[in-house]
Design an enzyme around this catalytic site. Structure first.
Site, PDB file in Angstrom:
ATOM      1  N   GLY A  14     -18.671  10.421  29.781  1.00 51.17           N
ATOM      2  CA  GLY A  14     -18.562   9.278  29.137  1.00 51.17           C
ATOM      3  C   GLY A  14     -19.187   8.098  29.471  1.00 51.17           C
ATOM      4  NE  ARG A  75     -18.646  13.371  26.160  1.00 59.25           N
ATOM      5  CZ  ARG A  75     -18.212  12.805  26.254  1.00 59.25           C
ATOM      6  NH1 ARG A  75     -17.282  13.101  27.278  1.00 59.25           N
ATOM      7  NH2 ARG A  75     -18.151  11.655  26.256  1.00 59.25           N
ATOM      8  CG  ASP A 106      -9.067  13.049  30.558  1.00 61.71           C
ATOM      9  OD1 ASP A 106      -9.944  12.991  30.470  1.00 61.71           O
ATOM     10  OD2 ASP A 106      -8.102  13.148  29.482  1.00 61.71           O
ATOM     11  CB  THR A 130     -12.840   7.082  31.241  1.00 58.82           C
ATOM     12  OG1 THR A 130     -13.379   6.583  29.791  1.00 58.82           O
ATOM     13  CG2 THR A 130     -11.702   6.990  32.048  1.00 58.82           C
ATOM     14  CG  ASP A 132     -11.704   7.120  27.101  1.00 56.89           C
ATOM     15  OD1 ASP A 132     -12.152   6.010  25.852  1.00 56.89           O
ATOM     16  OD2 ASP A 132     -11.721   8.089  26.885  1.00 56.89           O
ATOM     17  CG  ASP A 134      -7.958   8.152  28.938  1.00 54.70           C
ATOM     18  OD1 ASP A 134      -8.866   7.498  30.222  1.00 54.70           O
ATOM     19  OD2 ASP A 134      -8.151   8.900  28.085  1.00 54.70           O
ATOM     20  NE  ARG A 176     -12.446  11.452  21.090  1.00 49.33           N
ATOM     21  CZ  ARG A 176     -13.906  11.719  21.629  1.00 49.33           C
ATOM     22  NH1 ARG A 176     -14.845  10.856  20.713  1.00 49.33           N
ATOM     23  NH2 ARG A 176     -14.093  11.478  22.202  1.00 49.33           N
TER      24      ARG A 176
HETATM   25  P1  ATP Z   1     -14.791  10.261  29.041  1.00 51.00           P
HETATM   26  O1  ATP Z   1     -12.902   9.969  29.098  1.00 51.00           O
HETATM   27  O2  ATP Z   1     -15.251   8.912  29.208  1.00 51.00           O
HETATM   28  O3  ATP Z   1     -14.400  11.234  28.113  1.00 51.00           O
HETATM   29  P2  ATP Z   1     -14.288  12.748  30.684  1.00 51.00           P
HETATM   30  O4  ATP Z   1     -14.126  12.855  32.615  1.00 51.00           O
HETATM   31  O5  ATP Z   1     -12.677  12.688  30.293  1.00 51.00           O
HETATM   32  O6  ATP Z   1     -15.076  11.259  29.949  1.00 51.00           O
HETATM   33  P3  ATP Z   1     -15.137  14.903  29.174  1.00 51.00           P
HETATM   34  O7  ATP Z   1     -16.389  15.290  28.344  1.00 51.00           O
HETATM   35  O8  ATP Z   1     -13.825  15.375  28.320  1.00 51.00           O
HETATM   36  O9  ATP Z   1     -15.682  13.423  29.997  1.00 51.00           O
HETATM   37  O10 ATP Z   1     -15.565  15.776  31.276  1.00 51.00           O
HETATM   38  C1  ATP Z   1     -16.250  15.792  31.322  1.00 51.00           C
HETATM   39  C2  ATP Z   1     -17.574  17.029  32.147  1.00 51.00           C
HETATM   40  O11 ATP Z   1     -16.411  17.710  32.926  1.00 51.00           O
HETATM   41  C3  ATP Z   1     -17.386  18.487  31.030  1.00 51.00           C
HETATM   42  O12 ATP Z   1     -18.663  17.875  30.127  1.00 51.00           O
HETATM   43  C4  ATP Z   1     -16.929  19.591  31.146  1.00 51.00           C
HETATM   44  O13 ATP Z   1     -18.539  19.910  32.485  1.00 51.00           O
HETATM   45  C5  ATP Z   1     -15.765  19.067  32.791  1.00 51.00           C
HETATM   46  N1  ATP Z   1     -14.909  20.055  32.426  1.00 51.00           N
HETATM   47  C6  ATP Z   1     -13.733  19.336  31.588  1.00 51.00           C
HETATM   48  N2  ATP Z   1     -13.033  20.364  31.450  1.00 51.00           N
HETATM   49  C7  ATP Z   1     -13.285  21.472  31.805  1.00 51.00           C
HETATM   50  C8  ATP Z   1     -12.487  22.224  32.048  1.00 51.00           C
HETATM   51  N3  ATP Z   1     -11.388  22.639  31.282  1.00 51.00           N
HETATM   52  N4  ATP Z   1     -13.217  23.147  33.523  1.00 51.00           N
HETATM   53  C9  ATP Z   1     -14.328  23.096  34.126  1.00 51.00           C
HETATM   54  N5  ATP Z   1     -14.804  21.830  33.620  1.00 51.00           N
HETATM   55  C10 ATP Z   1     -13.893  21.485  32.900  1.00 51.00           C
END
Ligand code: ATP
Length: 327
Positions: A14, A75, A106, A130, A132, A134, A176
């Protein structure tokens, strides 16, 4: 120690206000360290699609104050598969990229952790970006402060109209899995109640509290509801309360995506700038596989494996303060 000459930077997951300030700091400190810097568009998707752009000092002029991310974010499902990651690796190698600064949450660090286990020749350092808040290993994540200020600004306006009409507002905010935004903004607006995923919401107790407020001639009530609260969100809890207690004119406001946008606050610009700068310093010192955070004014390196295992805990003292002061 690896010989790092060219680094890449991307934003993923995000979007969060302050990501641009972090990109700017990475690019400029990269150049100050004698490195070439490349931007990867749309996070992991850009690695797979070979969507790279050379970045210079002037490429990041006039962005420190802008929300969103000039590199765009996404994503990316394909990166979950080994085949997608292999493509990403080949494109990085063909572009002579030695190291990466990954700005995200994360999920982004989970992807980075898996990728580094498969392809250890490319160093990755993370920056917590992020709204969040978190993540463990940093007091705050980039974007959280701005998001909280956006909520405060919106709720102050809702409070004016609520007080004029004797209204009860249920205001839904992002979160969430985490009540961080709800708790911090709820305290700052003097909310009558704050409903968060980390605690069980007792509807009868909430109604008794509203009744007490009504008897004390409270002209307005604001209940902040994190989207992941166990009641199912602001609309659901408003319906349940209305059925049993209808003295106030009850309204629901779901703040939604405005919480992601806007110019970053002073705190977020500073945090992003410091972490962007330090991420490059970390790579120069040979660090990799870590998230760079700021705890009690000190730079902290948290291995991705830890950053993705634990979730930042709410300050229970803040929960208590909110409850006592809302009475
Ligand atoms: P936010 O906290 O804002 O949601 P985030 O980094 O946690 O940010 P995610 O959408 O959960 O956002 O993860 C970003 C991207 O990281 C995913 O779209 C994917 O491409 C990659 N990713 C997440 N988990 C995995 C995984 N288990 N294996 C490989 N790539 C991953």
């Amino acid at each position: 120690m690896k010989d790092i000459r060219k680094i890449a930077v991307f934003t993923s997951g995000g979007d969060a206000p302050g990501m641009n300030a972090a990109i700017r700091a990475v690019v400029r400190n990269g150049i100050a360290n004698g490195l070439s810097v490349v931007g990867i568009k749309k996070g992991y998707q850009g690695m797979i699609d070979k969507d790279f752009v050379d970045l210079y000092s002037t490429s990041v002029s006039n962005i420190i104050q802008r929300g969103g991310t000039i590199l765009k974010t996404a994503r990316c499902e394909e990166f979950h598969d080994a085949e997608g990651r292999r493509k990403a690796y080949e494109h990085l190698v063909s572009n002579h990229i030695d190291a990466i600064v990954a700005i995200g949450g994360d999920g982004t660090f989970t992807g980075a952790h898996i990728f580094m286990q498969e392809y250890p020749d490319i160093s990755i350092v993370g920056i917590p970006g992020t709204i969040d808040n978190d993540l463990v290993g940093t007091d705050y994540t980039i974007g959280f402060d701005t998001a909280v200020n956006t909520v405060i600004d919106a709720v102050d306006k809702l409070r004016d109209t609520a007080a004029s009409h004797d209204r009860l507002f249920f205001v839904e905010v992002m979160g969430r899995d985490s009540g961080m935004i709800a708790l911090h903004s709820g305290i700052a607006v003097g909310a009558e109640a704050i409903l968060i995923p980390e605690t069980v919401t007792y509807v009868d107790q909430l109604i008794r509290q509203l009744e007490r407020g009504w008897l004390r001639n409270k002209s307005s009530c604001i209940i902040i509801v994190a989207e992941g609260d166990d009641t199912g969100g602001a609309t659901q809890i408003a319906e349940r309360v209305k059925m049993k207690f209808s003295n106030y004119d009850t309204r629901v406001s779901v703040l939604g995506h405005i919480q992601r946008g806007g110019n970053p606050s002073a705190n977020d610009r500073l945090l992003a700038t410091r972490l962007g700068y330090e991420a490059v310093e970390a790579l120069a010192k040979g660090k990799e596989g870590v998230m760079v955070g700021l705890e009690h004014e000190k730079i902290k390196y948290t291995p991705f494996a830890l950053a993705i295992k634990d979730k930042a805990k709410l300050n229970l003292n803040l929960v208590k303060i909110a409850e006592i002061l809302a009475m």
